[in-house]
Design a protein around this motif. Structure first.
Motif, short mmCIF file in Angstrom:
data_model
loop_
_atom_site.label_atom_id
_atom_site.label_comp_id
_atom_site.label_asym_id
_atom_site.label_seq_id
_atom_site.Cartn_x
_atom_site.Cartn_y
_atom_site.Cartn_z
N VAL A 138 0.87 -1.16 0.00
CA VAL A 138 0.00 0.00 0.00
C VAL A 138 0.91 1.22 0.00
N VAL A 139 0.47 2.28 -0.66
CA VAL A 139 1.20 3.55 -0.60
C VAL A 139 0.48 4.41 0.42
N PRO A 140 0.95 4.41 1.67
CA PRO A 140 0.18 5.07 2.73
C PRO A 140 0.31 6.59 2.65
N ASP A 141 -0.79 7.26 2.92
CA ASP A 141 -0.71 8.72 3.04
C ASP A 141 0.20 9.10 4.19
N GLU A 142 0.15 8.32 5.27
CA GLU A 142 1.00 8.56 6.43
C GLU A 142 1.36 7.23 7.08
N VAL A 143 2.54 7.19 7.67
CA VAL A 143 2.91 6.08 8.56
C VAL A 143 3.15 6.68 9.94
N TRP A 144 2.49 6.11 10.93
CA TRP A 144 2.70 6.48 12.32
C TRP A 144 3.26 5.27 13.06
N ALA A 145 3.72 5.48 14.27
CA ALA A 145 4.30 4.38 15.02
C ALA A 145 4.03 4.55 16.50
N ALA A 146 4.02 3.43 17.19
CA ALA A 146 3.89 3.41 18.65
C ALA A 146 5.23 2.98 19.23
N GLU A 192 -1.24 4.91 30.93
CA GLU A 192 -2.43 4.59 30.13
C GLU A 192 -2.27 5.06 28.69
N ARG A 193 -1.70 6.26 28.49
CA ARG A 193 -1.55 6.82 27.15
C ARG A 193 -0.28 6.29 26.49
N PRO A 194 -0.38 5.68 25.32
CA PRO A 194 0.82 5.19 24.65
C PRO A 194 1.58 6.31 23.95
N GLU A 195 2.81 6.04 23.60
CA GLU A 195 3.58 6.95 22.76
C GLU A 195 3.18 6.69 21.30
N ILE A 196 2.62 7.68 20.65
CA ILE A 196 2.26 7.60 19.23
C ILE A 196 2.95 8.76 18.53
N PHE A 197 3.72 8.47 17.50
CA PHE A 197 4.45 9.53 16.83
C PHE A 197 4.39 9.35 15.32
N PHE A 198 4.57 10.46 14.62
CA PHE A 198 4.59 10.43 13.15
C PHE A 198 5.90 9.80 12.70
N LYS A 199 5.83 8.89 11.75
CA LYS A 199 7.02 8.17 11.29
C LYS A 199 7.44 8.55 9.87
N ALA A 200 6.52 8.52 8.92
CA ALA A 200 6.95 8.71 7.53
C ALA A 200 5.80 9.11 6.62
N PRO A 205 -5.91 10.20 7.55
CA PRO A 205 -5.99 10.16 6.09
C PRO A 205 -6.75 8.94 5.60
N GLU A 206 -6.92 8.86 4.30
CA GLU A 206 -7.65 7.72 3.74
C GLU A 206 -6.94 6.41 4.06
N THR A 207 -5.65 6.34 3.79
CA THR A 207 -4.90 5.12 4.08
C THR A 207 -3.71 5.46 4.97
N ALA A 208 -3.48 4.63 5.97
CA ALA A 208 -2.37 4.83 6.88
C ALA A 208 -1.89 3.47 7.38
N VAL A 209 -0.65 3.46 7.84
CA VAL A 209 -0.09 2.29 8.52
C VAL A 209 0.37 2.74 9.89
N LEU A 210 -0.02 1.98 10.92
CA LEU A 210 0.42 2.24 12.28
C LEU A 210 1.31 1.10 12.73
N LEU A 211 2.60 1.38 12.92
CA LEU A 211 3.53 0.38 13.43
C LEU A 211 3.36 0.29 14.94
N THR A 212 3.50 -0.92 15.49
CA THR A 212 3.04 -1.18 16.85
C THR A 212 4.16 -1.41 17.86
N GLY A 213 5.40 -1.11 17.50
CA GLY A 213 6.50 -1.24 18.46
C GLY A 213 7.29 -2.51 18.24
N THR A 214 8.48 -2.55 18.84
CA THR A 214 9.38 -3.67 18.59
C THR A 214 9.70 -4.45 19.86
#
Length: 289
Positions: free
Chosen positions: A76-84, A112-120, A247-256
Motif C-alpha cells: 500500500v502507498v500510505p498517506d501517512e505512517v505512524w508508530a507506537a 495509560e496513554r501510549p507513545e504515538i508519533f509520526f514516522k513517515a 488520512p484515507e490510508t495509513a499504517v500504524l507500526l506497533t512497536g518492537t
C-alpha cells in the motif's frame, strides 16, 4: 486473503493470494489497481476487502504464486505512517539504556496513554527488496521489526510487516530529537503484502523473527511474539485516531520486541530480514542517506 502490489513492464497490478492460488484483480477490473482502490470499494459497498476481492476472482487472470516475492513492492502507498513506542518491555529497557532521561520511557510503558508519533510519508517509505536508510549523521542505527496495522479511514483492514529504522544515538542524546531519529529519507519499509484482518484473527499472538546479515555472516537472529505487547492494536489505533483527522490510508507500526545488543549498529550493505507469522518476509538492504 493476502494482497500484493506488483510492479511490471506493462502495468501495476493488485494480486490476491488465497492459500496456494493467486489472482490478478486488476485484470478483472482496471479500477482496482491498488489496495487503496480495493479498500475504497469495500467502504462504499459496506463489505470487507475479502468480500470485494472474491467478487472479482471469477473474471481475474491467475498469477503464478511463486513470482510474488520477487515482484512484490509496497503493498500500500500510505498517506501517512505512524508508530507506537515502548509497547514491549525490552524496548522500554533499551530506550532507558540509551537515554540520559530514562524515567520518561518507564512512565510511558506503565502509563495509560501510549507513545504515538509520526514516522513517515509515502515518499520516505520503501517496500520489500529496496534499500532502507540510515542517517549519515548518526553513529548508532538499528532496525525495529514491527507488526504494522493497515488502516482505511481509521478502521483496521489488514496487517503488514514494518521496519521502523531508527537512530539510537540521536534520540539518546535528547528525547526531543525523536523526529530526527525517526523521520528521514528511506526511514521505513513495509511489506511484503497485506493480510486481511479476517485472515489474521488474533493479531496479539503472532510470532516474529529478525535476522541481520553482513557479508554473508549472521550477526543477529532472534524471535519474539506480539503477545508480549503491553497494549493491544485496537488501543493503539484508538489513541492514534483521537482528535486527529486521519488520512484515507495509513499504517500504524506497533512497536518492537527485538533489539540488537548495544554494541551493534547497522552498516551500508547489511541485509535485514523480518518475518511475521501469517504475513510473510520483509527483506531490505541498508544504505546511508
Amino acid at each position: 486473503m493476502q494482497y500484493y502490489a506488483l510492479a511490471g513492464a506493462e502495468r501495476p497490478a493488485l494480486v490476491a493470494r488465497d492459500e496456494d492460488d493467486a489472482f490478478d484483480l486488476t485484470s478483472s477490473n482496471p479500477k482496482v489497481e491498488t489496495f487503496s482502490d480495493l479498500a475504497r470499494a469495500a467502504d462504499i459497498t459496506n463489505q470487507s476487502v475479502d468480500d470485494v476481492a472474491r467478487g472479482l476472482l471469477d473474471e481475474a487472470d491467475s498469477f503464478p504464486a511463486d513470482d510474488l516475492s520477487e515482484r512484490a513492492r509496497r503493498p500500500v502507498v500510505p498517506d501517512e505512517v505512524w508508530a507506537a513506542g515502548v509497547t514491549y518491555h525490552i524496548s522500554e529497557q533499551a530506550r532507558e539504556a540509551e537515554s540520559g532521561m530514562p524515567d520518561v520511557y518507564l512512565d510511558v510503558y506503565e502509563g495509560e496513554r501510549p507513545e504515538i508519533f509520526f514516522k513517515a510519508t509515502a515518499s520516505r517509505t520503501v517496500g520489500p527488496n529496496e534499500a532502507v536508510g540510515i542517517r549519515g549523521d548518526s553513529s548508532w542505527d538499528v532496525p525495529e521489526p514491527e507488526l504494522g496495522v493497515v488502516l482505511y479511514r481509521g478502521d483496521i483492514v489488514g496487517y503488514t510487516v514494518g521496519n521502523d529504522v531508527s537512530s539510537r544515538s540521536i534520540e539518546g542524546e535528547n528525547p526531543l530529537y525523536l523526529p530526527q531519529a525517526k523521520v528521514y529519507d528511506r526511514c521505513c519499509s513495509i511489506g511484503p503484502c497485506i493480510t486481511s484482518a479476517a485472515d489474521i484473527g488474533d493479531a496479539q499472538n503472532l510470532g516474529m523473527t529478525m535476522t541481520i546479515e553482513r557479508d554473508g555472516e549472521v550477526l543477529y537472529e532472534e524471535s519474539a511474539s506480539t503477545a508480549e505487547m503491553v497494549k493491544s492494536c485496537e488501543e493503539l489505533v484508538s489513541y492514534y485516531a483521537r482528535h486527529n483527522t486521519v488520512p484515507e490510508t495509513a499504517v500504524l507500526l506497533t512497536g518492537t520486541a527485538l533489539v540488537p545488543s548495544d554494541d551493534f549498529t547497522l552498516q551500508e550493505g547489511d541485509d535485514v530480514r523480518i518475518e511475521v507469522d501469517d504475513i510473510g518476509v520483509l527483506e531490505n538492504t541498508v544504505t546511508v542517506v
